[in-house]
Write an enzyme that holds these catalytic residues in place. Structure first.
Site, short mmCIF file in Angstrom:
data_model
loop_
_atom_site.label_atom_id
_atom_site.label_comp_id
_atom_site.label_asym_id
_atom_site.label_seq_id
_atom_site.Cartn_x
_atom_site.Cartn_y
_atom_site.Cartn_z
N GLY A 1 10.35 0.41 4.30
CA GLY A 1 9.37 0.83 3.29
C GLY A 1 8.32 1.76 3.89
CG MET B 1 11.50 -14.67 6.79
SD MET B 1 10.02 -13.76 7.25
CE MET B 1 8.82 -14.55 6.17
N GLY C 1 0.78 -1.23 0.00
CA GLY C 1 0.00 0.00 0.00
C GLY C 1 0.81 1.28 0.00
CG ASP D 1 14.02 -9.06 7.67
OD1 ASP D 1 13.64 -10.13 8.15
OD2 ASP D 1 13.82 -8.74 6.48
CB THR E 1 11.73 -5.03 10.23
OG1 THR E 1 12.25 -6.19 9.55
CG2 THR E 1 12.90 -4.17 10.61
CG LEU F 1 6.43 -21.51 11.67
CD1 LEU F 1 7.40 -22.64 11.96
CD2 LEU F 1 5.32 -21.50 12.73
NE ARG G 1 5.71 -11.04 8.65
CZ ARG G 1 5.56 -10.93 7.33
NH1 ARG G 1 6.61 -10.97 6.54
NH2 ARG G 1 4.39 -10.75 6.81
O1 F6P Z 1 10.73 -7.71 5.93
C1 F6P Z 1 10.33 -8.75 6.74
C2 F6P Z 1 10.10 -9.98 5.96
O2 F6P Z 1 9.77 -10.90 6.93
C3 F6P Z 1 11.26 -10.45 5.07
O3 F6P Z 1 12.27 -11.11 5.76
C4 F6P Z 1 10.57 -11.31 4.05
O4 F6P Z 1 11.29 -11.38 2.85
C5 F6P Z 1 9.29 -10.58 3.86
O5 F6P Z 1 9.01 -9.92 5.07
C6 F6P Z 1 8.15 -11.49 3.48
O6 F6P Z 1 7.01 -10.74 3.30
P1 F6P Z 1 5.57 -11.29 2.88
O7 F6P Z 1 4.70 -11.13 4.07
O8 F6P Z 1 5.14 -10.43 1.78
O9 F6P Z 1 5.72 -12.72 2.48
#
Ligand code: F6P
Length: 375
Positions: free
Chosen positions: A117, A182, A75, A140, A138, A286, A288
């Site tokens: 982003g 990830m 978005g 990451d 994040t 998993l 996230r």
């Molecule tokens: O930026 C965080 C992240 O978990 C990345 O490591 C991964 O590439 C991306 O999001 C995956 O995003 P999506 O939810 O679009 O699959």
């Protein structure tokens, strides 16, 4: 009396709800109103998607994963794909509509919770005159200007637990298990979970890897009676001279390609080169999910409260950041200008090497060290 609007953008991360909880409570104590914009900026685009947030709405959410507001990584209001009458997709800028709605609702500040982003979008709104405060999120952990983002600790715990479980099955079958975690641009999750989870090999985007070195480490294990191995590979890691493996653009409006596949690629190379029984798995989302760890909850609550203190002090265009053990404001522009990479001279990387973990360049590294020592 102030009116705040809060949004959660990009991929979700454990701790988002804890930030919302802290913002709603901190605002309530000051007699301010809080609104949530659903799915990133959707609520500011279509006012039906705005929700007033009260103490009841946020009761106990600090301990839950996900976000009560919903999130999206498709978005960007400054470049939104829209289908025209001819059925063609056009990219349009709808940011002015959001600015108008922000003013129409009488908001004093927008708290944008997001990764690079989402914070870049927040920065562009700040340049258009919207008072904005950013909160770094994040899994990451790749945002500059903050020591940590929330979500990372939970992701590392999930990955470490998975590695712990894989040891016994790898050992039972004398197998190599390759685990893809990830980490698009940086290898924080791979490095932290790999070191703590007893990996033999850790492959990260910061070090293009050499399959000869990876295989050598696995066969070296056998010299001292270890017939199995655990390989952790970040999704954004790539072989020397190769490119990052991805699944293409995938979705309309998404600005990043969908990564994935390097784990299976590494596994197939191991099978081919040393004929070792090898399996791969992708931990994926998993990492996230689930309840935030104590570290992430506390960090997220501190970020939320610190963001409200900045608003109270009239400080905008900043992101709250963790520096040493303090909460500090940093200009949004500093937070988004580059991705935070793993420092290859840091003690964590040295620890990995010293305890015998191959980072895909082992031979080169130790030879270089020896050469330096001789000079
Ligand atoms: O930026 C965080 C992240 O978990 C990345 O490591 C991964 O590439 C991306 O999001 C995956 O995003 P999506 O939810 O679009 O699959």
């Amino acid at each position: 009396m102030k009116k705040i609007v809060i949004s959660t953008g990009g991929g979700d991360a454990p701790g988002l709800n804890a930030v919302i909880y802290a913002v709603v409570h901190s605002c309530y104590r000051r007699g301010w109103e809080v609104y949530g914009s659903r799915s990133g900026y959707k609520g500011l685009l279509n006012l039906d998607e705005l929700m007033r947030l009260t103490l009841e709405d946020v009761e106990e959410i600090y301990a839950t994963g996900g976000t009560i507001l919903g999130s999206t990584n498709k978005g960007n209001p400054f470049s939104t794909p829209v289908e025209n009458l001819a059925g063609e997709i056009q990219i349009v800028d709808i940011s002015d509509k959001i600015m108008k709605n922000f003013t129409r609702m009488g908001f004093d500040c927008h708290i944008a919770i997001g990764g690079d982003g989402s914070l870049e979008i927040a920065h562009r709104f700040a340049l258009k005159g919207m008072p904005v405060v950013g909160v770094p999120k994040t899994i990451d952990n790749d945002l500059e200007a903050t020591d940590r983002t929330f979500g990372f600790d939970t992701a590392v715990s999930t990955a470490t637990e998975a590695l712990d479980k894989l040891h016994s099955t790898a050992k039972s079958h004398d197998r190599v298990m390759v685990v893809e975690v990830m980490g698009r641009d940086s290898g924080w999750i791979a490095l932290y979970s790999g070191i703590s989870g007893g990996a033999d090999v850790i492959l990260i985007p910061e070090i293009p890897f050499d399959m000869d070195e990876v295989c050598k480490k696995i066969t070296d294990n056998e010299l001292h009676g270890k017939d199995y191995a655990i390989v952790v590979v970040a999704e954004g890691a790539s072989v020397k001279g190769g490119t990052v493996i991805n699944k293409g653009d995938g979705e309309l409006g998404r600005e990043e390609v969908i990564l994935g596949g390097v784990g299976e690629w590494v596994a197939s190379e191991i099978r081919k080169r040393i004929n070792k029984d090898t399996r791969s798995l992708v931990l994926g989302h998993l990492q996230r999910g689930g309840s935030p760890t104590n570290f992430d909850r506390l960090l997220a609550l501190r970020f939320g409260a610190a963001a409200v203190r900045l608003i109270a002090d009239g400080i905008f265009g900043q992101m709250v950041a963790l520096s040493a053990s303090s909460m500090i404001p940093v200009p949004l522009i500093d937070a988004i200008k580059s991705r935070k990479k793993v420092d290859l001279n840091s003690d964590k990387v040295l620890t990995a090497r010293e305890i015998g973990i191959c980072l895909g360049d082992c031979q080169d590294f130790f030879e270089k060290q020896e050469d330096n020592g001789k000079q």
